[in-house]
Design an enzyme around this catalytic site. Structure first.
Site, PDB file in Angstrom:
ATOM      1  N   CYS A 194       0.820  -1.217   0.000  1.00 19.86           N
ATOM      2  CA  CYS A 194       0.000   0.000   0.000  1.00 19.86           C
ATOM      3  C   CYS A 194       0.849   1.259   0.000  1.00 19.86           C
ATOM      4  CB  CYS A 194      -0.938   0.004   1.194  1.00 19.86           C
ATOM      5  SG  CYS A 194      -0.101   0.068   2.803  1.00 19.86           S
TER       6      CYS A 194
ATOM      7  N   HIS B  40      -2.335   1.527   7.008  1.00 18.92           N
ATOM      8  CA  HIS B  40      -2.642   1.442   5.583  1.00 18.92           C
ATOM      9  C   HIS B  40      -2.416   2.803   4.941  1.00 18.92           C
ATOM     10  CE1 HIS B  40      -4.330  -0.187   1.966  1.00 18.92           C
ATOM     11  NE2 HIS B  40      -5.434   0.545   2.007  1.00 18.92           N
TER      12      HIS B  40
ATOM     13  N   ASN C  82      -8.328   4.328  -2.601  1.00 22.54           N
ATOM     14  CA  ASN C  82      -7.706   3.112  -2.086  1.00 22.54           C
ATOM     15  C   ASN C  82      -7.005   2.366  -3.223  1.00 22.54           C
ATOM     16  OD1 ASN C  82      -6.998   1.088  -0.273  1.00 22.54           O
ATOM     17  ND2 ASN C  82      -9.061   0.864   0.555  1.00 22.54           N
TER      18      ASN C  82
END
Length: 315
Positions: A118, A259, A279
């Site tokens: 990520c 994240h 995302n």
């Protein structure tokens, strides 16, 4: 009552088969029974949430047949200490709403897969956006290589598919640049760093936004995309579908962030002021890959550790 419960389970059982087909999953007979049970458990969570909250959850997304513990094992942002870096106060009046997607300055949603990368997707999304804003280009074709950063930033402190930090990505790009996706395509697995790739873009530095300062974060976003980190550990985030997301369970302190994502704007959703967050879990999660996170109370830490690249350029 029994009939209602039976219909509930049968209904979600049918949905499980659809979910398997839609997500191209392949399970053994035994594993399929286990995944179906987890799916049904998550379906109950969805139904309960959607009765109580204005934001909606769904079992349509990629993690619908995972336990929350399994899902959390994918969150691999690494926090080893308080990060340093220049904090730049912009001191400008930001507009009431910004959405860089509407201006064609956001590249398509990516999917990191099962690799804990990520940190590359959040940081590179911000870089791609800043390149489009400051230097031009086509948002549909601009695609920088996350693979390059997954494999080549270990000496800067990252750990491939086992996590890292976007600031380490920016440190590498400052010195070495970053290749195009077509020259160094994403595999979602660990390998060795290739030294034969040509850099396509570079940055001069990066700035941090003042911590927990939502006014300054709005100012930064009004000038371009911003790399942000969040606590994405709750089952509500796992199963998020739409609406103005708020979460009493998630934390916003620095060491709880697990994240890395990218803020592409802010505005009002369902009567609440929200960050528009991109995302890296494909378009099947959330609102076609995005989540609206309520600004008030620093939901899940969006404003805790934001940063963005500066001096961006094509090579």
């Amino acid at each position: 009552m029994f009939t209602f419960i039976l219909m509930f389970y049968i209904g979600y059982g049918i949905d499980f088969n659809t979910w398997v087909a839609n997500n191209n999953k392949h399970f053994t007979a035994v594993e399929s029974l286990r995944r179906r049970a987890i799916f049904n458990m998550n379906a109950r969570i969805v139904a309960e949430n959607n009765r109580k909250e204005t934001f909606k959850l769904s079992v349509d997304g990629p993690f619908a047949a995972m336990t929350n513990e399994e899902y959390n094992s994918l969150l691999k942002l690494k926090r080893s200490g308080e990060e340093k870096g220049e904090v730049r106060y912009l001191n400008i009046q930001a507009p009431k709403a910004v959405d860089w997607r509407k201006k064609g300055k956001v590249t398509p949603i990516r999917d990191q897969g099962n690799c804990g990368s990520c940190y590359t997707f959040g940081s590179i999304a911000a870089l791609e956006g800043r390149l489009l804003i400051e230097k031009g280009g086509d948002s549909e074709t601009l695609d920088l290589s996350e693979e390059h950063m997954v494999q080549c930033t270990r000496e800067d402190g990252n750990n491939g598919c086992n996590g890292g930090l976007g600031s380490n990505v920016y440190n590498y790009i400052m010195e070495n640049g970053i290749a195009k996706e077509s020259d160094y395509p994403y595999t979602g697995s660990d390998s060795t760093c290739r030294s034969d790739v040509k850099a396509f873009a570079k940055i001069k530095s990066y700035n941090r936004v003042a911590r927990n300062n939502e006014v300054e974060l709005k100012a930064a976003i009004s000038q371009g995309l911003v790399d942000v980190s969040i606590d994405a550990s709750s089952v509500q985030f796992q199963l998020y579908k739409s609406g103005a997301y708020t979460d009493k369970q998630c934390k916003n302190n620095y060491f709880a962030l697990n994240h890395e994502v990218c803020a592409v704007g802010y505005g009002v959703v369902d009567g609440k002021e929200c960050w528009i967050v991109r995302n890296s879990w494909g378009t099947g999660w959330g609102e076609k890959g995005y989540i609206n996170m309520v600004i008030e109370g620093n939901t899940c830490g969006v404003a805790t550790d934001p940063l963005y690249p500066t001096g961006v350029e094509y090579l």
